[in-house]
Structure formats: C-alpha cells, structure tokens
Design an enzyme around this catalytic site. Structure first.
Site, PDB file in Angstrom:
ATOM      1  N   VAL A   1       4.711   0.927   1.005  1.00 26.56           N
ATOM      2  CA  VAL A   1       5.084  -0.170   1.884  1.00 26.56           C
ATOM      3  C   VAL A   1       5.066  -1.469   1.082  1.00 26.56           C
ATOM      4  CG1 VAL A   1       4.597  -1.411   4.024  1.00 26.56           C
ATOM      5  CG2 VAL A   1       4.082   1.037   3.859  1.00 26.56           C
TER       6      VAL A   1
ATOM      7  N   GLY B   1       0.860   8.881   2.756  1.00 25.64           N
ATOM      8  CA  GLY B   1       1.087  10.266   2.377  1.00 25.64           C
ATOM      9  C   GLY B   1       2.484  10.538   1.866  1.00 25.64           C
TER      10      GLY B   1
ATOM     11  N   ASP C   1      -1.755   9.616  15.982  1.00 22.92           N
ATOM     12  CA  ASP C   1      -2.489   9.080  14.827  1.00 22.92           C
ATOM     13  C   ASP C   1      -3.069   7.703  15.155  1.00 22.92           C
ATOM     14  OD1 ASP C   1      -3.587   9.247  12.310  1.00 22.92           O
ATOM     15  OD2 ASP C   1      -1.800   8.525  11.271  1.00 22.92           O
TER      16      ASP C   1
ATOM     17  N   LYS D   1       9.105   0.166   4.518  1.00 22.16           N
ATOM     18  CA  LYS D   1       8.455   1.447   4.224  1.00 22.16           C
ATOM     19  C   LYS D   1       9.468   2.326   3.507  1.00 22.16           C
ATOM     20  CE  LYS D   1       5.573   4.954   6.483  1.00 22.16           C
ATOM     21  NZ  LYS D   1       4.982   5.367   7.788  1.00 22.16           N
TER      22      LYS D   1
ATOM     23  N   GLY E   1       0.824  -1.204   0.000  1.00 26.55           N
ATOM     24  CA  GLY E   1       0.000   0.000   0.000  1.00 26.55           C
ATOM     25  C   GLY E   1       0.855   1.251   0.000  1.00 26.55           C
TER      26      GLY E   1
END
Length: 420
Positions: free
Chosen positions: A26, A22, A132, A41, A19
């Site tokens: 990954v 921002g 987050d 990442k 996926g």
C-alpha cells in the site's frame, strides 16, 4: 517495497510506502492534476487465488458508500499489475491508539465502537460479511472520523469460493469458534469479532491470549475469557452484557447481525451524548415531569421569571441600539461586534508542498510563508496562489487553486537557472 517512490501509476505519483500485507503493498499517492491524496493498494503477489481475491475485494468495496467505510475511487491495471485506488485516511489505526493509551477511556470507546458497528451493519444490510474485523483495520483521522478498511477476505453472494474445506481465513485472535472449525460463517461471525474488538478497546488486551496459537484456539472454542470489569472496573454492566452476548460459542445465542447489535447498544446508551443511561432513567427526548402534587409552573417559577426578565432586557437593548443606529451617520457607524465563544467553526483542509533535491521557500500571494516540506491548514474554499523559490533555480508558480475538503498535496522538482 516493490515500486520506487515518485513513479507513476496512471495519473497518480507514489510519494510514500505505507505497508505490506499478505498479497500486496500500500502506498500514499497524489493525483498529478487535481492534487487528490489517495491510498493505492497494489497486488504484487498474485499467486494461487490471490488475483481472484483482489478483484473480489475491489468489486465489493466499489459498491459500498458509507461515512464509516473507506471509499474506493478506481480499479485499474498498470503494466500488468492490479491496483485499487481508494480514500486515504490520514490518522492512526485503532490498534495504535489502544497501544498508545493502554485501553481507551469509556468516552472514546462509546464514540468509536458504535461507528464501527454501524459500518458492519451497513455491510450486513447489503449481504456482505467482512470476516476480518480487527483494530488494525480501523482508522481514526485527525478530525475524529472512524473508517473501516480492508475488504480482502470479505464475502457476498457473488464471491467465488476461494477458501478450501477445513481451512479458515482471518486474524486468529478475532476469529469465531465456527471459523476456526472450518464451518460455514454468517453475520454472527462478524458479531463475534465485534465482541473481541470491544473487549480490546475497554481493557487494552485481547480476550483470548495464550503462548501458542493452539491454546488461543482452545480458549476461543470455549469462549474462555475473563470478565472485562476485572481488568477495568469502569466498564458498565450494560456494556459488558452486550460484549458477553457477542462472545457466545453458539452462534444462535449471539446477536443475529450487527444491525441487531446496534439496536441493543442504543437501548442502553444515549447516542447523542454518548453517555450510559440505565433502564430507570428517561430517554433524552422525553418531556420532564413535575413531581406528584406540584404544578410544573410553580416548581419552575423562579427560573421562568428570571428568563422573562432577561428577555425584556435584551428587547430593550435592541430597541435602544436601533434608535442609536437611526441617529448615527453612515460614516460614524461601526461594524457589528461578534459575541465571543459562539462563532461557527470554519472547516479547514491541509495543503502540503514539498520539493525534490532540497528545501525551497514558499510564497503565498507574494509573501514568504515558510519552506518545504510545507504544511498548512486553510479554510475550505480559499483560493491560493503559491510559488516556490530556491537560489540558483527558476521560480515555480503553482497554478492557482481552491482548497478542497480532501486537501492538496504537491511535490515539485525545480529547474536550475541557465547560465547567462
């Protein structure tokens, strides 16, 4: 997807795109030598403060070691690209689980939620604010382990100032009133987000939903949400009270940290059985008390008598067994029979094999066990000798290895046989 699959980053080969976010992407990757499966990442959009945020994320996560937090293994530069190498969690996100079930049963909520709170409490003890917390940043693997992910906007005392004045960071529906107002935040903002998460788990909905983001922010500013028991009558009053305190507009009225939140949770929930207990019920570690005027032995005499008889029968059977064993010859002795239902669980790990260019037969110790893509669970510690065969290609012997807790994943390219 910016990087081609099967390309290398350091000692890892990219095998699956997972996926994008921002700032980057990954991938699932496999170590070329030891077979460790990881998530990588990659910072692909290092614009503005993106590079500083990425390095801040790696620095914070590298210092964390907790069973409910994904582990960071390494941080490296690859052809000018920054990469975070971290633990790969093979499972579904909490958001996917909630969407699939339309809200979680109370038993699952009271298992998953405290695990998340413990992870955040660990962060707060180390002076880190996550900022987050959301269901997309939590994963549950096949064994039930709960893991907190993504420290992209986490903040500690050493974090550089990356947010402009009057700007807020995070996911809108989970943000606290002070966050959307652009005010300074502390641990209590994480506590607010935990309240939103708990509401979502109990009801399958977010507490602050509206057609526009402006209306969402208006509801957050007033803590305008419906009581969760109106959407799910099974929600216990004690749990709703905890949630309500998390979602107080004034931060001073919330729990001061996740550590205080988990303490309040434990006063109402038995953490061993994970079932709700009321204030009137004794805690599980209290000794049972006999009713007034009734001696304890008299009350439980029938049960104790039955237990004593059972013990005598077992002792007698053991004595007879020993005598039989003494009289029996070694050749006639039989192996012990294991009782059903009480065998200890054997820890397992998954081994995955795949081949590029088509299927291949998989052999284990010379026996055909399947074809690629091959996936099988083995007891941890098992020593495997695997081989791959395909007509017209050279057989490939996989170097012998012992199955580890993290499992193994290999992808091979078979070589064509040379014409004779």
């Amino acid at each position: 997807m910016g990087l081609p699959l099967q390309s290398r980053i350091g000692d890892y080969r990219l095998v699956e795109f997972l996926g994008a976010g921002g700032m980057g992407e990954v991938y699932r990757a496999v170590h070329l030598t030891i077979g460790r499966v990881v998530a990588i990442k990659v910072l692909t959009r290092a614009m503005g403060t993106g590079r500083d945020r990425f390095m801040n994320e790696a620095r914070i996560q590298a210092a964390l070691q907790h069973p409910n937090i994904a582990t960071l293994y390494d941080f490296l530069h690859h052809n000018g690209i920054l990469c975070i190498i971290m633990e790969y969690i093979d499972g579904e996100t909490l958001a996917e689980r909630i969407e699939r079930k339309g809200g979680l049963p109370l038993k699952e909520t009271t298992y998953i939620f405290p695990a998340v709170v413990k992870a955040i409490a660990y962060l707060h003890d180390h002076r880190v604010i996550h900022r987050d917390i959301k269901s997309n940043n939590i994963k549950i693997d096949a064994s039930g382990r709960v893991k907190l992910l993504d420290f992209g906007i986490a903040k500690d005392a050493a974090s550089p100032k990356l947010t402009q004045a009057d700007h807020c960071v995070g996911t809108p529906h989970y943000q606290s009133p002070e966050t959307i107002a652009g005010k300074p935040v502390d641990y209590r903002s994480d506590v607010w987000s935990l309240g939103v998460l708990l509401f979502e788990m109990l009801t399958g909905k977010l507490p602050f939903e509206a057609p526009s983001i402006t209306e969402v922010y208006r509801k957050i500013a007033k803590a305008d949400f419906v009581p969760p028991h109106t959407l799910n009558p099974a929600v216990p009053e004690a749990l709703e009270n905890i949630l309500t305190r998390c979602l107080q507009v004034n931060p001073r009225h919330r729990y001061p940290s996740a550590g205080e939140l988990i303490k309040a949770y434990r006063t109402h929930f038995d953490t061993h059985s994970r079932t709700l207990v009321s204030a009137k019920q004794p805690l599980v570690d209290e000794k049972p008390k006999s009713p007034a005027g009734t001696p304890f032995l008299r009350e439980y005499w029938p049960m104790l008598t039955a237990a004593a008889i059972l013990v005598l029968i077992l002792i007698g059977g053991a004595i007879l067994s020993l005598r039989s064993a003494d009289n029996a010859s070694p050749q006639a002795s039989l192996p012990p029979v294991k009782a059903r239902g009480i065998l200890p669980a054997v820890p397992m790990a998954t081994v995955k094999l795949d081949t590029i260019g088509g299927k291949a037969q998989v052999y284990e110790n010379g026996q055909l066990v399947g074809t690629t893509p091959f996936r099988h669970a083995y007891p941890i510690g098992t020593r495997l000798r695997l081989a791959l065969k395909r007509p017209g290609y050279q057989a490939l012997e996989v170097p012998a290895f012992e199955v580890r807790e993290l499992g193994h994943e290999f992808t091979f390219t078979l070589q064509r046989e040379e014409p004779k």
